[in-house]
Write an enzyme that holds these catalytic residues in place. Sequence first.
Site, PDB file in Angstrom:
ATOM      1  N   ARG A   1       0.854  -1.190   0.000  1.00 37.79           N
ATOM      2  CA  ARG A   1       0.000   0.000   0.000  1.00 37.79           C
ATOM      3  C   ARG A   1       0.891   1.241   0.000  1.00 37.79           C
ATOM      4  NH1 ARG A   1      -2.886   2.939   4.877  1.00 37.79           N
ATOM      5  NH2 ARG A   1      -3.936   4.510   3.633  1.00 37.79           N
TER       6      ARG A   1
ATOM      7  N   HIS B   1      -3.106  10.821   0.911  1.00 34.04           N
ATOM      8  CA  HIS B   1      -2.554  10.617   2.250  1.00 34.04           C
ATOM      9  C   HIS B   1      -1.963  11.962   2.690  1.00 34.04           C
ATOM     10  CE1 HIS B   1      -1.095   7.203   5.048  1.00 34.04           C
ATOM     11  NE2 HIS B   1      -0.792   8.331   5.661  1.00 34.04           N
TER      12      HIS B   1
ATOM     13  N   GLU C   1      -7.585   8.285   6.423  1.00 38.00           N
ATOM     14  CA  GLU C   1      -7.913   8.914   7.704  1.00 38.00           C
ATOM     15  C   GLU C   1      -8.462  10.332   7.584  1.00 38.00           C
ATOM     16  OE1 GLU C   1      -4.592   8.615  10.382  1.00 38.00           O
ATOM     17  OE2 GLU C   1      -4.622   6.431  10.385  1.00 38.00           O
TER      18      GLU C   1
ATOM     19  N   ASN D   1      -7.482   1.583  10.048  1.00 33.56           N
ATOM     20  CA  ASN D   1      -6.177   1.809  10.688  1.00 33.56           C
ATOM     21  C   ASN D   1      -6.381   1.754  12.192  1.00 33.56           C
ATOM     22  OD1 ASN D   1      -5.256   2.267   8.137  1.00 33.56           O
ATOM     23  ND2 ASN D   1      -4.742   4.427   8.441  1.00 33.56           N
TER      24      ASN D   1
ATOM     25  N   TYR E   1      -4.250   1.574  15.956  1.00 35.42           N
ATOM     26  CA  TYR E   1      -2.988   1.631  16.708  1.00 35.42           C
ATOM     27  C   TYR E   1      -3.169   1.428  18.201  1.00 35.42           C
ATOM     28  CZ  TYR E   1      -0.690   3.208  12.507  1.00 35.42           C
ATOM     29  OH  TYR E   1      -0.178   3.259  11.238  1.00 35.42           O
TER      30      TYR E   1
ATOM     31  N   GLU F   1      -3.521  -0.246   8.225  1.00 31.94           N
ATOM     32  CA  GLU F   1      -2.335   0.164   8.994  1.00 31.94           C
ATOM     33  C   GLU F   1      -2.440  -0.393  10.404  1.00 31.94           C
ATOM     34  OE1 GLU F   1      -1.435   4.369   9.282  1.00 31.94           O
ATOM     35  OE2 GLU F   1      -1.871   4.660   7.148  1.00 31.94           O
TER      36      GLU F   1
HETATM   37  C1  FCB Z   1      -1.423   7.127  10.831  1.00 34.00           C
HETATM   38  C2  FCB Z   1      -1.006   7.671   9.481  1.00 34.00           C
HETATM   39  C3  FCB Z   1       0.347   7.197   9.016  1.00 34.00           C
HETATM   40  C4  FCB Z   1       1.334   7.161  10.159  1.00 34.00           C
HETATM   41  C5  FCB Z   1       0.774   6.367  11.305  1.00 34.00           C
HETATM   42  C6  FCB Z   1       1.730   6.212  12.463  1.00 34.00           C
HETATM   43  O1  FCB Z   1      -2.310   8.019  11.433  1.00 34.00           O
HETATM   44  O2  FCB Z   1      -1.951   7.313   8.509  1.00 34.00           O
HETATM   45  O3  FCB Z   1       0.765   8.046   7.975  1.00 34.00           O
HETATM   46  O4  FCB Z   1       1.692   8.440  10.507  1.00 34.00           O
HETATM   47  O5  FCB Z   1      -0.400   6.994  11.772  1.00 34.00           O
END
Ligand code: FCB
Length: 462
Positions: free
Chosen positions: A78, A122, A167, A295, A297, A366
């Site tokens: 990607r 992006h 995002e 995405n 995290y 992500e």
């Molecule tokens: C996300 C973004 C990516 C990167 C990660 C850590 O929010 O899409 O570009 O910065 O966080």
Amino acid sequence: MANQLVFPDGFKWGAATASYQIEGAAHADGKGLSIWDTFSHTPGKTLHGDTGDVACDHYHRFESDVRIMADLGLQTYRFSISWPRVLPDGVGKVNEAGLDFYRRLVDELLANDINPAVTLYHWDLPQVLEDQGGWLNRETSSHFAEYARVVGEALGDRLESIITLNEPWVSSFIGYTTGHHAPGKQDLGDGVIAAHHLLLGHGLAVESLRSTTNSCDLGITVNLSVAVPASTSELDVKVASRHDDQLDRWFLDPILKGSYPESLLEEYVGIVGDDFIHADDMATISADIDFLGVNYYTRNILAARDEAHEPWTRKTTLSEFGDFNDVTPHETPRTTKDWPIDPDGLHDLLVWITESYGKIPLYVTENGAAFIDYVDQSGAVHDSQRVDYLRDHFAAAHRALASGVDLRGYFVWSLFDNFEWADGYSQRFGLVFIDYHTQERILKDSARWYKSVISANGVDLA
Ligand code: FCB
């Protein structure tokens, strides 16, 4: 095999990057400026004044970079296209030299059996469009659809998928409300309007791509996380749900249901009025998509803000959007971004999406983590924390599959260490270490481990 989690046949393993974070070549071959070129060159906006001028110099090194991907066995990659590389003025004349870079990259990927998954936006909006109001200007949405058509015509039949936006919550509310990202505006109403125009741009782009490409899947990537209320008290439950409205439902509802969540809409309309939503917008935004990119995290435990909590709670970026604080315990392991590590949050999120919106095809577009990585005397990067992070998140995804989620693939963020926006080069998310002085690429232990996951289509928990 008891400790081996096997993924379904055809499950796609990949890694992700973004144009401004890796390409460098900020002025090469007719590229126009983006809002990130401007922002990163504005004193005080990024850590140490870091910019993406050179980054990983991927623009000049893409052939050897694709060899690294092939060596890892990546099945899909990607990456994002820089809008001002293709259309330096945002609209109108195509810069063929810029487009050629992506044609060559796609050729190289396909020659190595790696499927390209392209993100159109992006975050690097052409600066000329920002000068005309950026995402506050409704015309930017139509310009975006035009840019999508250019890319669709040039590359569409050779791509596995196109992701319109990455995002939109970050582009709008961090770019236009907190101002931590380009273009650095600070107004809640601006964030709301920018978000709507981004979503509209997504819908219009899907329309224009449907008529130019028929072989590739179309989707959008959103950053999501379902907050955990700190207690069962009415206030804590309310703030957690408000957080989910702002981050998750504000984007998923329009895309998948064609409407904004009522209570938040009322609040936002109270701030900016309702003229920004035109008659057919919601139908446009809810155009059929083939998949949703997620995405993930971290996840936060949220409590209503109260004096008693103050001394030991942390304010997160999210606290700027409501009367809540993150009360995740201090002892919870965190990445160097200070994000609590919570693999169960991924499982719960994927299940929540499926329960709330139906069984739509999902990709984790992500997931990954930044830690303190360094090259030791033997030349190796032993990033065992990243291996643990990924293993636990892959296992959570596997549990989500078992719970009936239609998860089709997984992209690790990121293939390379790169320019982490306002944090400059301080956060290393890569499977591959970048020595920014020499541009040497060094596979971290996590890259070798990921290679074994891909080749087994499974995760060894032993
Ligand atoms: C996300 C973004 C990516 C990167 C990660 C850590 O929010 O899409 O570009 O910065 O966080």
